[in-house]
Scaffold this motif. Structure first.
Motif, PDB file in Angstrom:
ATOM      1  N   VAL A   1       0.855  -1.180   0.000  1.00  0.00           N
ATOM      2  CA  VAL A   1       0.000   0.000   0.000  1.00  0.00           C
ATOM      3  C   VAL A   1       0.896   1.237   0.000  1.00  0.00           C
ATOM      4  CG1 VAL A   1      -1.708   1.288   1.298  1.00  0.00           C
ATOM      5  CG2 VAL A   1      -1.783  -1.189   1.264  1.00  0.00           C
ATOM      6  N   PRO A   2       0.787   2.078  -1.014  1.00  0.00           N
ATOM      7  CA  PRO A   2       1.635   3.269  -1.034  1.00  0.00           C
ATOM      8  C   PRO A   2       1.206   4.256   0.044  1.00  0.00           C
ATOM      9  CG  PRO A   2       0.132   3.262  -2.903  1.00  0.00           C
ATOM     10  CD  PRO A   2      -0.064   1.966  -2.178  1.00  0.00           C
ATOM     11  N   PRO A   3       2.166   4.823   0.770  1.00  0.00           N
ATOM     12  CA  PRO A   3       1.822   5.785   1.813  1.00  0.00           C
ATOM     13  C   PRO A   3       1.383   7.110   1.212  1.00  0.00           C
ATOM     14  CG  PRO A   3       4.198   5.607   1.611  1.00  0.00           C
ATOM     15  CD  PRO A   3       3.602   4.585   0.678  1.00  0.00           C
ATOM     16  N   THR A   4       0.640   7.882   1.992  1.00  0.00           N
ATOM     17  CA  THR A   4       0.257   9.230   1.593  1.00  0.00           C
ATOM     18  C   THR A   4       1.449  10.133   1.859  1.00  0.00           C
ATOM     19  OG1 THR A   4      -2.027   8.803   2.233  1.00  0.00           O
ATOM     20  CG2 THR A   4      -1.367  11.105   1.997  1.00  0.00           C
ATOM     21  N   PRO A   5       1.965  10.800   0.818  1.00  0.00           N
ATOM     22  CA  PRO A   5       3.140  11.646   1.059  1.00  0.00           C
ATOM     23  C   PRO A   5       2.775  12.911   1.825  1.00  0.00           C
ATOM     24  CG  PRO A   5       2.455  11.803  -1.234  1.00  0.00           C
ATOM     25  CD  PRO A   5       1.577  10.777  -0.581  1.00  0.00           C
ATOM     26  N   ILE A   6       3.685  13.321   2.704  1.00  0.00           N
ATOM     27  CA  ILE A   6       3.478  14.583   3.409  1.00  0.00           C
ATOM     28  C   ILE A   6       3.749  15.726   2.446  1.00  0.00           C
ATOM     29  CG2 ILE A   6       4.014  13.616   5.674  1.00  0.00           C
ATOM     30  CD1 ILE A   6       6.768  14.902   5.473  1.00  0.00           C
ATOM     31  N   GLY A   7       3.315  16.894   2.792  1.00  0.00           N
ATOM     32  CA  GLY A   7       3.484  18.060   1.922  1.00  0.00           C
ATOM     33  C   GLY A   7       4.929  18.535   1.865  1.00  0.00           C
ATOM     34  N   THR A   8       5.120  19.597   1.153  1.00  0.00           N
ATOM     35  CA  THR A   8       6.447  20.179   0.967  1.00  0.00           C
ATOM     36  C   THR A   8       6.974  20.728   2.282  1.00  0.00           C
ATOM     37  OG1 THR A   8       5.831  20.825  -1.263  1.00  0.00           O
ATOM     38  CG2 THR A   8       7.733  21.934  -0.312  1.00  0.00           C
ATOM     39  N   LEU A   9       8.238  20.461   2.558  1.00  0.00           N
ATOM     40  CA  LEU A   9       8.900  21.031   3.727  1.00  0.00           C
ATOM     41  C   LEU A   9       9.853  22.124   3.261  1.00  0.00           C
ATOM     42  CD1 LEU A   9       9.941  18.042   6.028  1.00  0.00           C
ATOM     43  CD2 LEU A   9       7.966  19.518   6.204  1.00  0.00           C
ATOM     44  N   PHE A  10       9.864  23.205   3.968  1.00  0.00           N
ATOM     45  CA  PHE A  10      10.813  24.272   3.706  1.00  0.00           C
ATOM     46  C   PHE A  10      11.901  24.221   4.777  1.00  0.00           C
ATOM     47  CE2 PHE A  10       6.824  25.592   1.797  1.00  0.00           C
ATOM     48  CZ  PHE A  10       7.248  25.851   0.493  1.00  0.00           C
ATOM     49  N   ASP A  11      12.953  24.992   4.599  1.00  0.00           N
ATOM     50  CA  ASP A  11      14.137  24.893   5.460  1.00  0.00           C
ATOM     51  C   ASP A  11      14.056  25.706   6.752  1.00  0.00           C
ATOM     52  OD1 ASP A  11      15.412  23.176   3.695  1.00  0.00           O
ATOM     53  OD2 ASP A  11      16.420  24.801   2.621  1.00  0.00           O
ATOM     54  N   GLY A  12      12.943  26.406   6.997  1.00  0.00           N
ATOM     55  CA  GLY A  12      12.865  27.296   8.158  1.00  0.00           C
ATOM     56  C   GLY A  12      13.079  26.609   9.494  1.00  0.00           C
ATOM     57  N   ALA A  13      12.420  25.478   9.704  1.00  0.00           N
ATOM     58  CA  ALA A  13      12.571  24.776  10.993  1.00  0.00           C
ATOM     59  C   ALA A  13      14.002  24.287  11.179  1.00  0.00           C
ATOM     60  CB  ALA A  13      11.594  23.605  11.060  1.00  0.00           C
ATOM     61  N   ALA A  14      14.598  23.754  10.113  1.00  0.00           N
ATOM     62  CA  ALA A  14      15.981  23.268  10.194  1.00  0.00           C
ATOM     63  C   ALA A  14      16.944  24.433  10.433  1.00  0.00           C
ATOM     64  CB  ALA A  14      16.354  22.521   8.918  1.00  0.00           C
ATOM     65  N   TYR A  15      16.686  25.553   9.795  1.00  0.00           N
ATOM     66  CA  TYR A  15      17.540  26.732   9.982  1.00  0.00           C
ATOM     67  C   TYR A  15      17.497  27.191  11.436  1.00  0.00           C
ATOM     68  CZ  TYR A  15      19.215  31.521   9.806  1.00  0.00           C
ATOM     69  OH  TYR A  15      19.893  32.686  10.069  1.00  0.00           O
ATOM     70  N   LEU A  16      16.280  27.340  11.978  1.00  0.00           N
ATOM     71  CA  LEU A  16      16.152  27.793  13.368  1.00  0.00           C
ATOM     72  C   LEU A  16      16.770  26.800  14.345  1.00  0.00           C
ATOM     73  CD1 LEU A  16      12.550  29.288  13.394  1.00  0.00           C
ATOM     74  CD2 LEU A  16      14.721  30.530  13.580  1.00  0.00           C
ATOM     75  N   ALA A  17      16.519  25.508  14.121  1.00  0.00           N
ATOM     76  CA  ALA A  17      17.092  24.495  15.012  1.00  0.00           C
ATOM     77  C   ALA A  17      18.614  24.548  14.969  1.00  0.00           C
ATOM     78  CB  ALA A  17      16.595  23.104  14.613  1.00  0.00           C
ATOM     79  N   SER A  18      19.177  24.741  13.786  1.00  0.00           N
ATOM     80  CA  SER A  18      20.632  24.807  13.647  1.00  0.00           C
ATOM     81  C   SER A  18      21.201  26.056  14.297  1.00  0.00           C
ATOM     82  CB  SER A  18      21.026  24.777  12.167  1.00  0.00           C
ATOM     83  OG  SER A  18      20.668  23.551  11.590  1.00  0.00           O
ATOM     84  N   ARG A  19      20.541  27.186  14.098  1.00  0.00           N
ATOM     85  CA  ARG A  19      21.024  28.447  14.684  1.00  0.00           C
ATOM     86  C   ARG A  19      20.937  28.454  16.203  1.00  0.00           C
ATOM     87  NH1 ARG A  19      23.790  32.538  13.074  1.00  0.00           N
ATOM     88  NH2 ARG A  19      22.352  34.055  13.907  1.00  0.00           N
ATOM     89  N   LEU A  20      19.861  27.839  16.726  1.00  0.00           N
ATOM     90  CA  LEU A  20      19.628  27.881  18.171  1.00  0.00           C
ATOM     91  C   LEU A  20      20.166  26.661  18.905  1.00  0.00           C
ATOM     92  CD1 LEU A  20      15.993  29.272  18.058  1.00  0.00           C
ATOM     93  CD2 LEU A  20      18.103  30.546  18.504  1.00  0.00           C
ATOM     94  N   GLY A  21      20.544  25.617  18.145  1.00  0.00           N
ATOM     95  CA  GLY A  21      21.068  24.412  18.784  1.00  0.00           C
ATOM     96  C   GLY A  21      20.006  23.608  19.514  1.00  0.00           C
TER      97      GLY A  21
END
Length: 104
Positions: A1-21
């Motif tokens: 059964v093919p899974p339902t793909p999640i929507g597009t992710l942008f880099d904002g969460a990764a950027y903030l997590a990286s900047r703030l640790g």
């Protein structure tokens, strides 16, 4: 059964997590679309499941700029983990794909 793909992710969460640790915690919620399906005005009862994944820790900030490739890599890892959490939550909520519905 093919899974339902999640929507597009942008880099904002990764950027903030990286900047703030701080870690990113993937969370998947399954079964909510069946509560108020498209075209319906009255909600119906349906099981909902929430799956919380393991934290994804970016490298600790060292005062230098965060490289774009690090952010892109962290976003890609988050996408994989989110998809896994979502697929597991859908299964726990008893959500069947359109191809499964035809196999009754």
């Amino acid at each position: 059964v093919p899974p339902t793909p999640i929507g597009t992710l942008f880099d904002g969460a990764a950027y903030l997590a990286s900047r703030l640790g701080v870690p990113l915690v993937p969370i998947g919620v399954g079964g909510t679309e069946q509560i108020l399906a498209s075209g319906r005005s009255i909600p119906r009862l349906h099981r909902v499941a929430v799956v919380v994944g393991d934290p994804i820790h970016p490298r600790q900030p060292d005062g230098t700029r965060v490289r774009r490739q690090e952010i892109a890599d962290l976003t890609a890892k988050l996408r994989v983990e989110l998809q896994g959490c979502f697929d597991e939550a859908q299964a726990l909520a008893g959500v069947r794909s359109a191809s499964q519905l035809g196999q009754r």
